[in-house]
Scaffold this motif. Structure first.
Motif, short mmCIF file in Angstrom:
data_model
loop_
_atom_site.label_atom_id
_atom_site.label_comp_id
_atom_site.label_asym_id
_atom_site.label_seq_id
_atom_site.Cartn_x
_atom_site.Cartn_y
_atom_site.Cartn_z
N PRO A 52 0.69 -1.34 0.12
CA PRO A 52 -0.14 0.00 -0.24
C PRO A 52 0.72 1.35 -0.10
CG PRO A 52 0.16 -1.10 2.23
CD PRO A 52 0.51 -2.18 1.28
N VAL A 53 2.04 1.22 0.56
CA VAL A 53 2.90 2.46 0.66
C VAL A 53 3.31 2.99 -0.79
CG1 VAL A 53 4.93 3.22 1.48
CG2 VAL A 53 3.68 2.06 2.86
N ALA A 54 3.77 2.05 -1.62
CA ALA A 54 4.02 2.05 -2.89
C ALA A 54 2.84 2.52 -3.78
CB ALA A 54 4.62 1.06 -3.70
N LEU A 55 1.95 1.96 -3.70
CA LEU A 55 0.70 2.28 -4.43
C LEU A 55 0.19 3.76 -4.13
CD1 LEU A 55 -1.58 -0.87 -4.43
CD2 LEU A 55 -0.42 0.16 -6.10
N ILE A 56 0.14 4.15 -2.93
CA ILE A 56 -0.42 5.70 -2.54
C ILE A 56 0.69 6.46 -2.66
CG2 ILE A 56 -1.62 6.88 -0.89
CD1 ILE A 56 -2.83 4.03 0.32
N ALA A 57 1.96 6.27 -1.81
CA ALA A 57 2.93 7.28 -1.62
C ALA A 57 3.72 7.52 -2.78
CB ALA A 57 3.57 7.21 -0.34
N VAL A 58 4.28 6.29 -3.42
CA VAL A 58 5.21 6.46 -4.40
C VAL A 58 4.45 6.99 -5.62
CG1 VAL A 58 7.00 5.12 -5.83
CG2 VAL A 58 6.70 4.76 -3.49
N SER A 59 3.23 6.32 -5.97
CA SER A 59 2.68 6.81 -7.26
C SER A 59 2.49 8.43 -7.13
CB SER A 59 1.49 5.99 -7.36
OG SER A 59 1.49 4.77 -7.23
N ILE A 60 1.97 8.99 -6.15
CA ILE A 60 1.59 10.18 -5.97
C ILE A 60 2.63 11.20 -6.14
CG2 ILE A 60 0.33 11.98 -4.46
CD1 ILE A 60 -1.62 10.18 -3.38
N SER A 61 3.83 10.80 -5.56
CA SER A 61 4.81 11.75 -5.19
C SER A 61 5.65 11.74 -6.38
CB SER A 61 5.81 11.27 -4.06
OG SER A 61 6.32 9.78 -4.12
N THR A 62 5.80 10.44 -7.26
CA THR A 62 6.60 10.69 -8.35
C THR A 62 5.91 11.47 -9.53
OG1 THR A 62 7.04 8.06 -8.07
CG2 THR A 62 7.07 9.09 -10.38
N VAL A 63 4.78 11.72 -9.27
CA VAL A 63 4.13 12.69 -10.30
C VAL A 63 4.38 14.13 -9.91
CG1 VAL A 63 2.04 13.23 -11.61
CG2 VAL A 63 2.56 10.91 -11.16
N LEU A 64 3.97 14.36 -8.73
CA LEU A 64 4.14 15.53 -7.97
C LEU A 64 5.35 16.11 -7.99
CD1 LEU A 64 1.45 15.40 -4.82
CD2 LEU A 64 1.31 16.35 -7.04
N LEU A 65 6.55 15.52 -7.85
CA LEU A 65 7.82 15.97 -7.84
C LEU A 65 8.26 16.86 -8.80
CD1 LEU A 65 10.66 16.46 -6.35
CD2 LEU A 65 11.37 14.47 -7.12
N PRO A 66 8.15 16.38 -10.32
CA PRO A 66 8.40 17.29 -11.36
C PRO A 66 7.28 18.55 -11.38
CG PRO A 66 8.46 15.11 -12.00
CD PRO A 66 7.85 14.92 -10.39
N PHE A 67 6.12 18.17 -11.10
CA PHE A 67 4.92 18.99 -11.05
C PHE A 67 5.11 20.24 -10.10
CE2 PHE A 67 0.99 20.78 -8.97
CZ PHE A 67 0.56 21.25 -10.10
N PHE A 68 5.59 19.93 -8.90
CA PHE A 68 6.09 21.02 -7.71
C PHE A 68 7.16 21.76 -8.10
CE2 PHE A 68 3.96 18.57 -4.04
CZ PHE A 68 2.91 18.97 -4.33
N SER A 69 8.19 21.04 -9.00
CA SER A 69 9.67 21.58 -9.21
C SER A 69 9.31 22.90 -10.19
CB SER A 69 10.61 20.68 -9.67
OG SER A 69 10.79 19.83 -8.73
N ARG A 70 8.39 22.38 -11.14
CA ARG A 70 8.18 23.50 -12.34
C ARG A 70 7.02 24.38 -11.60
NH1 ARG A 70 7.12 18.72 -15.41
NH2 ARG A 70 4.96 18.56 -14.92
N LYS A 71 6.22 24.31 -10.70
CA LYS A 71 5.54 25.37 -9.96
C LYS A 71 6.36 26.21 -9.27
CE LYS A 71 1.39 24.63 -11.72
NZ LYS A 71 0.69 25.67 -12.45
N ALA A 72 7.25 25.42 -8.55
CA ALA A 72 8.33 26.19 -7.81
C ALA A 72 9.20 27.45 -8.79
CB ALA A 72 9.34 25.31 -6.96
#
Length: 522
Positions: A275-295
């Motif tokens: 469950p950790v991979a399904l929830i945390a890793v999946s969301i954070s993998t997509v959010l990191l580049p998104f947050f970096s661009r927004k920052a």
């Protein structure tokens, strides 16, 4: 819709990879059970598995993606090429040095890794052999992490997401084809780990080639962004991977316990990572580049809104997942691993460890998401301190709890240490980023309320449903029926109570993704 689509795609690939990862471990359990040989394999494999998980979970990406993303966003193609070429060269030299040092210092390192293994004994000698065989895997891990960071930044989320599946399939193939000439099956498994890593790397290379990012003429030995990324890897490891480091520590301590203790903790960890991979890793993998661009664009409000929605979604899903894993722990362990050399006693001991480890699922997931936010905004201090707090708590609690509770105490120590680190991160706001702690707490309470109803219902059904004599097929049907029952209870309960998490989170993500897509179009 892009973020939801990418997250769903990565979640699907992660789910498939984790399923085959469990199948891989099921074959390993059937082959070697929870014996001295299995303990030797897992002790030797644990450091590489730790690095593999940390890098596949984005440890290098956390430090490399923000500057690489900025070079892509600002149209500095030459800088992007220089970063990738220089990173490949420096990581290769660093890996070669570490591999050579690992071979030369292996006996001394093994004393640290397994202090409970008697020097010169069979377990010590076997572990030493396995460790030396797998040492070159270190270079493969670093190359895979570089490819993953680049491809994720360029929007190719599915390719890196599929590579763990390739690794698992190769190791399964090796587990099924042990030659009769091999005296010790775990040695063949170590060779399988090497082969799986090599094929995993080759799978990503064709997708990297078209971008022409590797140009030897552009190599710079001490390129500042690359050196900063590599230097930041150590604090990133402390900040983003205290769970994996704590698991490594308790594995070392478990070498003092009865044969099989290292294996009990390994298999419990594998189930918690699902469950950790399904929830945390999946969301954070997509959010990191998104947050970096927004920052880079200064859109902190968009970061706040998307992160708040993402955390509430993760919490609302994580609490029922934790509850379901706890209440169904023994049938799940028996279904997945209870065969061959993995006997009834091993099932019970593994399920006991799983109970205490599953208690920390919410903290494991929450830590990962908050760390992703911090590193995307170039804030590494608080994650580093949180990691230090978590590891210190583990070092204090683990020996004490091991003395009173054995392997179960070690699992509980990891959970307690993860909670300590998570609560520290929750209490440290980031400048400009508004996260509703009250909203997160309310979502957690709603999920907890539904989870209590789910546990009572499953427990009531489970008592007369399961027995020790049923076959695998029937046991699998019963476990799946209980899982579906639990999901239905949570879903129907949320619908009847008109809980906003089911609709609000997706709408908020959609709103900000439309903004992101419109910015990308310009």
């Amino acid at each position: 819709m892009a973020l939801i689509k990418h997250t769903a795609a990565i979640s699907g690939l992660t789910l498939l990879s984790r399923i085959f990862g469990v199948i891989r471990d099921a074959f390993i359990a059937m082959m070697i059970g929870t014996t001295a040989a299995s303990d030797a394999f897992f002790i030797a494999f644990r450091p590489f598995d730790l690095l593999r998980k940390m890098f596949s979970d984005g440890i290098f990406s956390i430090s490399f993606v923000p500057p690489f993303s900025r070079s892509i966003q600002t149209g500095q193609q030459d800088e992007a090429v220089t970063m990738v070429t220089s990173a490949l060269g420096v990581l290769s030299v660093l890996s070669a040095f570490l591999i050579l040092a690992g071979w030369l210092l292996a006996p001394w390192l093994l004393h640290l890794m397994a202090p409970g293994f008697a020097p010169g004994g069979d377990r010590f000698t076997l572990t030493l052999t396995l460790f030396k065989i797998m040492m070159p895997y270190l270079w493969v891990i670093m190359m895979i992490s570089l490819c993953m960071a680049v491809l994720n930044t360029l929007g190719h989320f599915c390719v890196p997401g599929a590579t763990p599946l390739v690794f698992n399939l190769v190791v399964i193939a090796f587990a099924l084809t042990v030659p009769k000439q091999v005296f010790e099956p775990v040695i063949w498994l170590a060779v399988g780990v090497m082969a799986g890593g090599g094929i995993q790397l080759m799978f990503q290379i064709p997708f990297m080639v078209p971008y022409k990012l590797f140009q030897p003429a552009r190599f710079v030995w001490c390129h500042p962004p690359v050196m900063d990324s590599i230097k930041n890897m150590v604090p990133c490891m402390v900040g983003a991977a205290p769970y994996q480091i704590n698991m490594l520590v308790i594995s070392f301590l478990a070498s003092f316990l009865v044969d099989g203790s290292v294996s009990f903790l390994y298999y419990a960890d594998r189930l918690v990572q699902f469950p950790v991979a399904l929830i945390a890793v999946s969301i954070s993998t997509v959010l990191l580049p998104f947050f970096s661009r927004k920052a880079a664009a200064g859109d902190i409000k968009d970061i706040s809104d998307v992160f708040d929605a993402g955390v509430r979604l993760a919490v609302f899903v994580a609490v029922p997942a934790m509850a379901g894993l706890m209440v169904l722990r023994e049938p799940i362990v028996r279904l997945l691993f209870g065969q061959g050399a993995f006997d009834t006693s091993a099932v019970t001991r593994t399920a006991d460890c799983l109970l205490y480890l599953a208690l920390g699922i919410g903290a494991f997931i929450g830590t990962r998401l908050f760390v992703t936010l911090h590193y995307a905004l170039n804030s590494s201090r608080d994650p580093f301190y949180a990691g230090i707090i978590s590891m210190t708590t583990n070092l204090v609690c683990a020996p004490l709890l091991m003395y009173y509770m054995g392997a179960q105490g070690l699992a509980l120590a990891v959970t307690m240490s993860s909670m300590a680190g998570f609560f520290f991160l929750m209490s440290r706001p980031l400048a400009g980023v508004v996260v509703s702690k009250t909203g997160i707490l309310v979502s957690a309470c709603r999920a907890f309320f539904l989870s209590v109803i789910m546990i009572i219902s499953i427990q009531w059904v489970k008592q007369p449903l399961f027995s020790d004599t049923e076959g695998k097929l029937l046991l699998g049907i019963k476990v799946m029926a209980c899982v579906l029952l639990g999901m239905a209870i949570v879903w129907i309960g949320a619908k009847l109570l008109h809980l906003p998490e089911l609709s609000m989170i997706r709408h908020r993500l959609d709103d900000h993704l439309k903004k992101k897509d419109s910015h990308g179009a310009h």
